[in-house]
Design an enzyme around this catalytic site. Structure first.
Site, PDB file in Angstrom:
ATOM      1  N   ASP A 348      14.941 -18.171  -2.026  1.00  0.00           N
ATOM      2  CA  ASP A 348      15.987 -17.189  -2.297  1.00  0.00           C
ATOM      3  C   ASP A 348      17.342 -17.763  -1.896  1.00  0.00           C
ATOM      4  O   ASP A 348      17.458 -18.478  -0.898  1.00  0.00           O
ATOM      5  CB  ASP A 348      15.675 -15.922  -1.498  1.00  0.00           C
ATOM      6  CG  ASP A 348      16.619 -14.780  -1.799  1.00  0.00           C
ATOM      7  OD1 ASP A 348      16.713 -14.398  -2.974  1.00  0.00           O
ATOM      8  OD2 ASP A 348      17.242 -14.274  -0.845  1.00  0.00           O
ATOM      9  N   GLU A 377      16.805 -20.656  -6.122  1.00  0.00           N
ATOM     10  CA  GLU A 377      17.614 -19.673  -6.836  1.00  0.00           C
ATOM     11  C   GLU A 377      19.041 -20.205  -6.906  1.00  0.00           C
ATOM     12  O   GLU A 377      19.818 -20.090  -5.957  1.00  0.00           O
ATOM     13  CB  GLU A 377      17.598 -18.310  -6.136  1.00  0.00           C
ATOM     14  CG  GLU A 377      18.402 -17.279  -6.915  1.00  0.00           C
ATOM     15  CD  GLU A 377      18.682 -15.998  -6.142  1.00  0.00           C
ATOM     16  OE1 GLU A 377      19.175 -15.046  -6.757  1.00  0.00           O
ATOM     17  OE2 GLU A 377      18.416 -15.955  -4.920  1.00  0.00           O
TER      18      GLU A 377
END
Length: 626
Positions: A348, A377
């Site tokens: 993330d 990400e």
């Protein structure tokens, strides 16, 4: 001096070979053509380290290889010795001094003192390889609370959670009386439910399962981690996770976890602002072993650095030695879950993890599994990303093996929805020029994710850009006609997604007809009682097509046609018969696509699609082998 066209194009083998990113130690040949009328002569190749534009690391003269009446050809060879991000331009002697040759629109070169750009040369570690779980495979992303409930009793569930009994209802979006959106309504999806549906995923051709966060956290999205070493009680326990991984592996499916390592929840074992975890925690106890993980205001200990200003998401000091040891050390969080069966991670907000932390996290993952996918990400071009003033080195080796390919998502939807073939062509050219092939062929290529509107909505509904959640809630439903139109276009987008370079990523339920604007409307429950069987069958057939042609794992891409109505291309491998031609027609009217040069329709075998080659009906597509 006025800008003058010079014959150089970084995307044509006549001028630069090999094309694209290169492994360290590979020789790269550059050729340019200087028209006699330009008065330019004695060209040089100028190579720069990223962000050091005032001093080239190389100023290499080019040798003349052909002198014609109207122009002269020059050539030089450069062999970059080590992985690094480089940029280059040329210059040449003119009657008024040396003048630069820089990149203009597209990839062509122009001579003159103007504000042109540099060309990029990505030099990567030759040891890089596409992880087997991604190479030629298919990802499937699951938001765990909304995919499937096994019906098993839920134990040790915190009392402040709202357990919904209306599977398929609209997720709660309204703020509470204090104006806070708590995300505390749960539909009860669990790991055992995912395990039950593994044969279904295998039927779609899935090779890797990406799970949004599964660790204990006090919200339904679970991006506010409360305990990295514990499965959230609504999802099950470690035994459920290990069983899921074992059954997935038996079907040839890898399991990737979501690593949320840039922040924790304020309501967590480590920070414990809310006091759920007793008297300890960094917020309540200055002597806490977790205190150094966070950054408190010295003048006001009640204030602390938080992720994008959200006080419920205290930001972690990712380079704190005790935090890195907790995550990456022997017996740490990463090793624990890899030993239980995880095969890799999606990281993330990877651009908020500084390089030392990212190095350590990636190394820890690969200690457990050298072939583990590590997907970052990153929303932009990850090959040249600058994050918080630092030029990143995600894709040069030792860090990420893949990133979420949001640029391609936007380009595919832009073509299918609006006819922007140029945008799709330019995006693909940029990806192929900038990304190392091992990364390019393992890119996570989504049409939908938990952070954007679902593809059906993006294709068939008014844009939600700038709209409130209230507006999105009021407009979230699709009319019958919009739904039909969206499904026609979704099929075209999926053909592009599955056959262009990279690894298609199917967001749970897209194949069953789910739609919805952004969070939380894109996080609805899988419609097990009433899936769109026709759409599911389409994705099943498309998955089988991809899996039955393993050369797609590293096939070259050649464009054939890019018009506002038709986009077509060839994917080619090295073996006999390893060539596929794909064409989509986004127009409601029939179109006759251009075929690959020198290929007769009679020599082409239709594998998937509609129409009689080479004709394409309205909203039609064809995939042919030749």
């Amino acid at each position: 001096m006025n800008r003058q066209t010079i014959s150089f194009d970084s995307r044509l083998g006549l001028f630069r070979s090999p094309f694209g990113a290169v492994p360290a130690g590979a020789a790269v040949t550059f050729r340019i053509v200087l028209p006699v009328e330009s008065g330019a002569r004695e060209p040089r190749l100028l190579v720069y380290e990223a962000d050091q534009w005032d001093r080239p690391v190389l100023a290499q003269p080019m040798k003349i290889v052909s002198d014609e009446l109207s122009a002269a050809w020059y050539e030089t060879v450069f062999t970059p010795p080590a992985p690094r991000l480089l940029f280059y331009q040329f210059d040449a002697q003119t009657d008024s001094g040396r003048a630069p040759i820089r990149r203009g629109p597209g990839s062509a070169g122009f001579l003159g003192n103007w504000d042109g750009d540099f060309w990029q040369l990505t030099v990567y570690d030759p040891a890089m390889k596409t992880p087997p779980a991604l190479a030629g495979g298919i990802l499937y992303q699951i938001f765990p609370d909304r995919f499937r409930s096994s019906g098993a009793p839920k134990r040790n569930v915190p009392s402040d959670r709202i357990l919904r009994g209306d599977w398929g209802g609209t997720p709660e979006w309204k703020p509470d009386a204090d104006g806070k959106t708590l995300c505390n309504d749960y539909f009860g999806g669990d790991l055992a439910g995912i395990r039950e549906r593994l044969p279904y995923l295998a039927s779609l051709g899935v090779t890797a399962l990406y799970l949004n966060p599964i660790f204990e956290a006090h919200s339904n999205h679970r991006y506010n981690t409360a305990d990295y070493r514990k499965i959230d009680p609504l999802l099950g326990d470690e035994a459920d996770f290990a069983a899921l991984c074992a059954d997935a592996h038996a079907l040839g499916i890898s399991v990737l976890l979501d690593g949320v390592f840039s922040h924790t929840g304020s309501d967590s074992l480590y920070f414990n602002r809310e006091g759920r975890y007793g008297p300890g925690g960094a917020f309540r106890d200055p002597g806490s072993p977790y205190r150094s993980w966070y950054q408190f205001d010295p003048s006001d200990p009640a204030r602390y650095k938080s992720w994008w200003g959200f006080e419920t998401l205290p930001e972690v000091n990712e380079t704190d030695p005790s935090y890195l040891a907790f995550l990456c050390g022997e017996g740490g969080v990463i090793e624990h879950w890899m030993q239980l069966g995880a095969d890799g991670f999606r990281l993330d907000v990877a651009d908020e993890l500084p390089d030392p932390a990212l190095d350590a996290i990636c190394a820890a993952i690969r200690r457990s599994n050298p072939n583990a996918p590590v997907i970052g990400e990153v929303w932009e071009d990850a090959s040249n990303k600058i994050s918080y003033g630092v030029r990143r080195r995600y894709l040069l080796g030792g860090q990420l093996s893949s990133v979420m390919n949001y640029p391609l998502r936007a380009a595919i939807l832009g073509f299918v929805r609006d006819g922007d073939a140029g945008g799709l062509w330019r995006t693909l050219c940029s990806l192929m020029e900038h990304y190392p092939p091992p990364v390019l062929h393992g890119l996570m290529n989504p049409l939908s994710t938990h952070d954007v509107a679902r593809a059906l909505t993006a294709l068939a509904a008014p844009s939600e850009e700038g709209a409130s959640r209230a507006w999105q809630a009021a407009h979230n439903a699709l009319s019958a006609e919009a739904l039909r139109s969206g499904k026609r276009l979704l099929r075209l987008a999926a053909v592009l997604q599955y056959l262009l370079p990279g690894t298609p990523s199917l967001y749970y339920g897209d194949e069953a007809g789910l739609f919805g604007y952004r969070d939380p409307f894109n996080r609805g429950c899988f419609p097990w009682d009433a899936p769109d069987e026709g759409l599911t069958a389409f994705f099943r057939e498309l998955g089988a097509l991809r899996r039955s042609h393993p050369f797609l794992a590293s096939a070259s891409l050649r464009f054939v046609e890019a018009t506002p109505d038709v986009f077509s291309f060839v994917r080619a491998g090295d073996g006999e018969g390893e060539r596929l031609f794909a064409a989509v027609n986004r127009s409601p009217s029939p179109r006759t696509p251009r075929l690959p040069a020198g290929v007769e329709p009679s020599r082409m075998e239709v594998l998937f699609g509609s129409g009689t080659p080479p004709a394409l009906p309205g909203y039609g597509f064809l995939v042919m082998r030749f």
